[in-house]
Design a protein around this motif. Structure first.
Motif, PDB file in Angstrom:
ATOM      1  N   PRO A 188      -4.835 -12.925  -5.792  1.00 43.75           N
ATOM      2  CA  PRO A 188      -4.489 -13.334  -4.429  1.00 43.75           C
ATOM      3  C   PRO A 188      -3.774 -12.225  -3.656  1.00 43.75           C
ATOM      4  CG  PRO A 188      -2.920 -14.281  -5.964  1.00 43.75           C
ATOM      5  CD  PRO A 188      -3.988 -13.609  -6.795  1.00 43.75           C
ATOM      6  N   ALA A 189      -4.542 -11.212  -3.302  1.00 43.83           N
ATOM      7  CA  ALA A 189      -4.009 -10.061  -2.586  1.00 43.83           C
ATOM      8  C   ALA A 189      -5.144  -9.417  -1.807  1.00 43.83           C
ATOM      9  CB  ALA A 189      -3.395  -9.058  -3.563  1.00 43.83           C
ATOM     10  N   VAL A 190      -4.793  -8.541  -0.884  1.00 42.95           N
ATOM     11  CA  VAL A 190      -5.775  -7.846  -0.063  1.00 42.95           C
ATOM     12  C   VAL A 190      -5.439  -6.356  -0.041  1.00 42.95           C
ATOM     13  CG1 VAL A 190      -6.779  -7.634   2.250  1.00 42.95           C
ATOM     14  CG2 VAL A 190      -6.143  -9.884   1.378  1.00 42.95           C
ATOM     15  N   ASP A 191      -6.472  -5.511  -0.043  1.00 44.84           N
ATOM     16  CA  ASP A 191      -6.303  -4.079   0.179  1.00 44.84           C
ATOM     17  C   ASP A 191      -6.564  -3.780   1.647  1.00 44.84           C
ATOM     18  OD1 ASP A 191      -7.049  -1.284   0.539  1.00 44.84           O
ATOM     19  OD2 ASP A 191      -6.931  -1.101  -1.633  1.00 44.84           O
ATOM     20  N   GLY A 192      -7.818  -3.940   2.062  1.00 46.96           N
ATOM     21  CA  GLY A 192      -8.149  -3.865   3.468  1.00 46.96           C
ATOM     22  C   GLY A 192      -8.702  -2.550   3.977  1.00 46.96           C
ATOM     23  N   LEU A 193      -8.555  -1.456   3.192  1.00 48.25           N
ATOM     24  CA  LEU A 193      -8.987  -0.146   3.673  1.00 48.25           C
ATOM     25  C   LEU A 193     -10.427   0.145   3.260  1.00 48.25           C
ATOM     26  CD1 LEU A 193      -8.033   2.460   5.130  1.00 48.25           C
ATOM     27  CD2 LEU A 193      -7.501   3.373   2.855  1.00 48.25           C
ATOM     28  N   ALA A 194     -11.243   0.590   4.205  1.00 45.37           N
ATOM     29  CA  ALA A 194     -12.619   0.976   3.900  1.00 45.37           C
ATOM     30  C   ALA A 194     -12.635   2.183   2.968  1.00 45.37           C
ATOM     31  CB  ALA A 194     -13.361   1.309   5.188  1.00 45.37           C
ATOM     32  N   GLY A 195     -13.594   2.182   2.049  1.00 44.75           N
ATOM     33  CA  GLY A 195     -13.775   3.323   1.165  1.00 44.75           C
ATOM     34  C   GLY A 195     -12.999   3.281  -0.124  1.00 44.75           C
ATOM     35  N   VAL A 196     -12.133   2.297  -0.302  1.00 45.49           N
ATOM     36  CA  VAL A 196     -11.383   2.167  -1.557  1.00 45.49           C
ATOM     37  C   VAL A 196     -12.331   1.669  -2.648  1.00 45.49           C
ATOM     38  CG1 VAL A 196      -9.494   0.944  -2.696  1.00 45.49           C
ATOM     39  CG2 VAL A 196      -9.223   1.744  -0.349  1.00 45.49           C
ATOM     40  N   PRO A 197     -12.243   2.187  -3.883  1.00 42.89           N
ATOM     41  CA  PRO A 197     -13.146   1.758  -4.957  1.00 42.89           C
ATOM     42  C   PRO A 197     -13.207   0.239  -5.101  1.00 42.89           C
ATOM     43  CG  PRO A 197     -11.850   3.629  -5.676  1.00 42.89           C
ATOM     44  CD  PRO A 197     -11.304   3.234  -4.339  1.00 42.89           C
ATOM     45  N   SER A 198     -14.426  -0.250  -5.330  1.00 44.61           N
ATOM     46  CA  SER A 198     -14.645  -1.686  -5.450  1.00 44.61           C
ATOM     47  C   SER A 198     -15.309  -2.004  -6.781  1.00 44.61           C
ATOM     48  CB  SER A 198     -15.500  -2.195  -4.291  1.00 44.61           C
ATOM     49  OG  SER A 198     -16.752  -1.526  -4.264  1.00 44.61           O
ATOM     50  N   ILE A 199     -15.569  -3.281  -7.019  1.00 44.72           N
ATOM     51  CA  ILE A 199     -16.119  -3.738  -8.300  1.00 44.72           C
ATOM     52  C   ILE A 199     -17.391  -2.991  -8.668  1.00 44.72           C
ATOM     53  CG2 ILE A 199     -17.115  -5.713  -9.505  1.00 44.72           C
ATOM     54  CD1 ILE A 199     -15.278  -7.490  -7.802  1.00 44.72           C
ATOM     55  N   VAL A 200     -18.292  -2.852  -7.699  1.00 42.80           N
ATOM     56  CA  VAL A 200     -19.544  -2.133  -7.908  1.00 42.80           C
ATOM     57  C   VAL A 200     -19.699  -1.116  -6.795  1.00 42.80           C
ATOM     58  CG1 VAL A 200     -22.062  -2.298  -8.055  1.00 42.80           C
ATOM     59  CG2 VAL A 200     -20.645  -4.112  -9.031  1.00 42.80           C
ATOM     60  N   GLY A 201     -20.012   0.135  -7.159  1.00 43.40           N
ATOM     61  CA  GLY A 201     -20.183   1.182  -6.157  1.00 43.40           C
ATOM     62  C   GLY A 201     -21.295   2.137  -6.549  1.00 43.40           C
ATOM     63  N   TYR A 202     -22.526   1.647  -6.566  1.00 43.82           N
ATOM     64  CA  TYR A 202     -23.656   2.492  -6.965  1.00 43.82           C
ATOM     65  C   TYR A 202     -23.811   3.677  -6.023  1.00 43.82           C
ATOM     66  CZ  TYR A 202     -28.419   4.003  -7.982  1.00 43.82           C
ATOM     67  OH  TYR A 202     -29.527   4.750  -8.310  1.00 43.82           O
ATOM     68  N   ALA A 203     -23.926   4.873  -6.578  1.00 40.49           N
ATOM     69  CA  ALA A 203     -24.026   6.095  -5.776  1.00 40.49           C
ATOM     70  C   ALA A 203     -25.493   6.385  -5.488  1.00 40.49           C
ATOM     71  CB  ALA A 203     -23.382   7.256  -6.522  1.00 40.49           C
ATOM     72  N   GLY A 204     -26.046   5.661  -4.506  1.00 38.56           N
ATOM     73  CA  GLY A 204     -27.445   5.831  -4.164  1.00 38.56           C
ATOM     74  C   GLY A 204     -27.644   6.123  -2.695  1.00 38.56           C
ATOM     75  N   GLU A 205     -28.906   6.105  -2.275  1.00 38.62           N
ATOM     76  CA  GLU A 205     -29.248   6.326  -0.877  1.00 38.62           C
ATOM     77  C   GLU A 205     -29.094   5.032  -0.091  1.00 38.62           C
ATOM     78  OE1 GLU A 205     -29.854   9.308   0.242  1.00 38.62           O
ATOM     79  OE2 GLU A 205     -29.754  10.178  -1.778  1.00 38.62           O
ATOM     80  N   ALA A 206     -28.996   5.163   1.239  1.00 41.72           N
ATOM     81  CA  ALA A 206     -28.737   4.009   2.097  1.00 41.72           C
ATOM     82  C   ALA A 206     -29.818   2.938   1.986  1.00 41.72           C
ATOM     83  CB  ALA A 206     -28.603   4.461   3.546  1.00 41.72           C
ATOM     84  N   HIS A 207     -31.051   3.343   1.672  1.00 38.20           N
ATOM     85  CA  HIS A 207     -32.147   2.376   1.605  1.00 38.20           C
ATOM     86  C   HIS A 207     -32.203   1.638   0.267  1.00 38.20           C
ATOM     87  CE1 HIS A 207     -33.868   5.897  -0.458  1.00 38.20           C
ATOM     88  NE2 HIS A 207     -34.619   5.028  -1.112  1.00 38.20           N
ATOM     89  N   GLU A 208     -31.448   2.091  -0.716  1.00 41.61           N
ATOM     90  CA  GLU A 208     -31.529   1.484  -2.049  1.00 41.61           C
ATOM     91  C   GLU A 208     -30.773   0.159  -2.113  1.00 41.61           C
ATOM     92  OE1 GLU A 208     -31.628   4.182  -5.639  1.00 41.61           O
ATOM     93  OE2 GLU A 208     -30.541   5.466  -4.234  1.00 41.61           O
ATOM     94  N   GLN A 209     -31.291  -0.745  -2.931  1.00 37.88           N
ATOM     95  CA  GLN A 209     -30.664  -2.044  -3.170  1.00 37.88           C
ATOM     96  C   GLN A 209     -30.543  -2.247  -4.683  1.00 37.88           C
ATOM     97  OE1 GLN A 209     -33.635  -4.231  -0.646  1.00 37.88           O
ATOM     98  NE2 GLN A 209     -31.793  -5.098   0.292  1.00 37.88           N
ATOM     99  N   PRO A 210     -29.472  -1.729  -5.269  1.00 36.16           N
ATOM    100  CA  PRO A 210     -29.346  -1.746  -6.734  1.00 36.16           C
ATOM    101  C   PRO A 210     -29.293  -3.133  -7.343  1.00 36.16           C
ATOM    102  CG  PRO A 210     -27.300  -1.048  -5.686  1.00 36.16           C
ATOM    103  CD  PRO A 210     -28.340  -1.049  -4.617  1.00 36.16           C
TER     104      PRO A 210
END
Length: 240
Positions: A188-210
């Motif tokens: 029960p907490a919030v970070d709120g900042l864009a770009g902070v590491p998240s549960i899943v962060g596949y390093a792919g191209e914008a068109h990819e849907q992992p």
């Protein structure tokens, strides 16, 4: 593949992974204790994380220059079982062979197993054997992670492993279609900042849907002390 992979993570409400950045809850709960208590419900043979996470996990591990590569005419190495002594496994994906170890066991008690590239140079493997750290090898091409799981099963009899991040390694397993279940503790907490590491962060191209073709089915939801919510989802792999 018979190894079951459960992605077990704890995050803020917005899915972020750095507890030091989270807002304080009304009713504080120890993040580590909550996470480990939930993990103990799984009959896991060990857990798996990426190289960066492992380097930060234990003071006995450091990160250095990549290991050398063996020549194309050299025979490919075989897995090595070090000083396990019946301990749970702590598996780290380190195909470049950057990690350096001083002990085969983490301070939390698990036995270290490195997942390396098949062409890792012999001098680095010799260093691991000298310390007592076990190692197996990833597969070839697009089957790298699948090959690693197969090696863990064959070498150590692994049947269930907890995939515990970070987001990049979780994303790689998701893209490969190797996650069977998500076990997510929502703190029960919030970070709120864009770009902070998240549960899943596949390093792919914008068109990819992992996650394409992998719908989730809720199998359990629990409210834990302090307002933590534990969600478990089965990943279906039959969808097109």
């Amino acid at each position: 593949m018979t190894v079951k992979v459960v992605c077990h993570m704890i995050s803020s409400v917005d899915g972020r992974l750095l507890p030091g950045r989270w807002t304080k809850p009304v009713h504080p709960v120890n993040v580590t204790e909550c996470y480990e208590a939930a993990a103990s419900n799984f009959p896991a043979d060990g857990w798996l994380i990426g190289r960066t996470s492992m380097a930060q996990y234990d003071d006995s591990i450091s990160e250095g220059a990549p290991a050398g590569k063996r020549g194309a005419d050299e025979p490919r190495p075989t897995p090595f079982v070090g000083k396990r002594e019946g301990r749970m496994l702590a598996v780290v994906t380190d195909p470049k062979g950057k990690l350096r170890y001083t002990t085969p066991t983490l301070s939390t008690g698990e036995h270290l197993v490195a997942v390396l590239a098949p062409d890792t140079a012999e001098d680095y493997l010799e260093e691991l054997r000298r310390v007592g750290v076990s190692y197996v090898f990833e597969g070839e091409g697009e089957k790298k992670l699948e090959g690693a799981l197969a090696a863990l099963e064959e070498t150590f009899g692994v049947k269930l492993i907890l995939l515990e991040g970070g987001g990049l390694i979780n994303g790689s397993f998701l893209k490969a279609g190797l996650i069977d279940e998500f076990s997510i503790l929502v703190y029960p907490a919030v970070d709120g900042l864009a770009g902070v590491p998240s549960i899943v962060g596949y390093a792919g191209e914008a068109h990819e849907q992992p996650a394409a073709g992998q719908p989730l089915e809720l199998i359990e939801a629990k409210t834990l002390p302090g307002g933590v919510v534990w969600l478990r989802y089965r990943v279906e792999h039959s969808a097109a």
